[in-house]
Motif scaffolding. Structure first.
Motif: not given
Length: 292
Positions: A279-287, A134-148
């Protein structure tokens, strides 16, 4: 990066997404906006369940959501000196988020990883794909609590039209990070040549040429994106792309992967490519999925 829209369900994972977005807003100077959607269908059911008290229950839920949004904005923004706008929306979730992103002309949609246990992988993929439908905008999926701030970013390259945009998006989101431009190469017909009994030295020579060509294309893409030599490094892996990306995520200690949304023809314009889907569901870092 002009504006960042965080779609939050006010859960703990979405709080991580809001925190990451606040860090990006401070880093890039972008406007930060939080949005929470109350589903109209659920609100309508309250009227049916509670009869004459239904309107009061609806109003109470709206008030609680506004208070929670305000508290979240303060908790993530004040420590960083970032002011966060707040929008309480009512409607269908994906459509409401997409419409709000269009109204804000959001540079980036930020969402949290949702679900737990065996359902988590499915939910991650489904959420990203539904949003990208429904959108052509980039999406950041955050999986980890950010520290830096992001320090090491893997940008897989397949040299499609999406590749250059993915590099530029990575530069915008993580301007201080080291970019690893990764290409998983396979010599065409290598398996068939081996089955046909072609000399192994010839096959290795053919693979070497494919590797050299891929390295040249990586350098050309980096130059076109305006990357300085100190900002990036090439990485070539042999074999299946999704597996190579996930292996290098661990080996390189990456904290972000930037993937392109691939489609062939009009019928697949709003579908995720096969590598991104895996890759999206299996990566541990943010995607980060670069929609354009």
């Amino acid at each position: 990066m002009n504006s960042l829209l965080v779609a939050t369900d006010l859960s703990a994972p979405s709080r991580h997404a809001a925190q990451r977005a606040a860090m990006l807003a401070r880093q890039t100077g972008a406007r930060l906006v939080l949005a929470h959607v109350l589903e109209k269908r659920a609100l309508a059911e309250l009227l049916h369940l509670f009869d004459e008290d239904g309107q009061g229950v609806q109003d109470q839920i709206r008030a609680q959501a506004r208070e929670a949004l305000s508290l979240l904005a303060a908790e993530i923004g004040e420590p960083l000196g970032v002011s966060a706008g707040q929008h309480l929306l009512e409607g269908e979730v994906m459509g409401s988020i997409s419409m709000q992103a269009d109204l804000l002309d959001a540079s980036l949609l930020v969402v949290g990883a949702r679900g737990a246990g065996f359902m988590r992988h499915w939910l991650l993929g489904a959420t990203a794909e539904r949003l990208l439908r429904v959108t052509l905008r980039p999406i950041l999926m955050v999986k980890q609590a950010p520290r830096e701030a992001y320090r090491k970013v893997i940008v897989p390259m397949d040299f499609s039209p999406w590749s250059l945009g993915a590099v530029r998006l990575a530069m915008a989101v993580a301007p201080q990070a080291e970019l690893i431009l990764l290409h998983a190469y396979e010599a065409r017909f290598e398996d068939k040549m081996r089955i046909a009994g072609v000399n192994e030295d010839l096959i290795q020579g053919y693979r070497s040429k494919a590797q050299q060509y891929a390295l040249l294309r990586l350098k050309q893409t980096a130059a076109e994106a305006g990357l300085a030599a100190a900002q990036w490094q090439p990485l070539l892996t042999h074999g299946e792309a999704a597996l190579g990306i996930l292996e290098q995520e661990e080996e390189q200690g990456a904290d972000l992967i930037v993937l392109g949304k691939h489609g062939v023809g009009m019928a697949e314009e709003l579908l995720l490519g096969s590598v991104t889907k895996r890759v999206l569901p299996r990566a541990r870092c943010d995607v980060l999925v670069a929609a354009r």
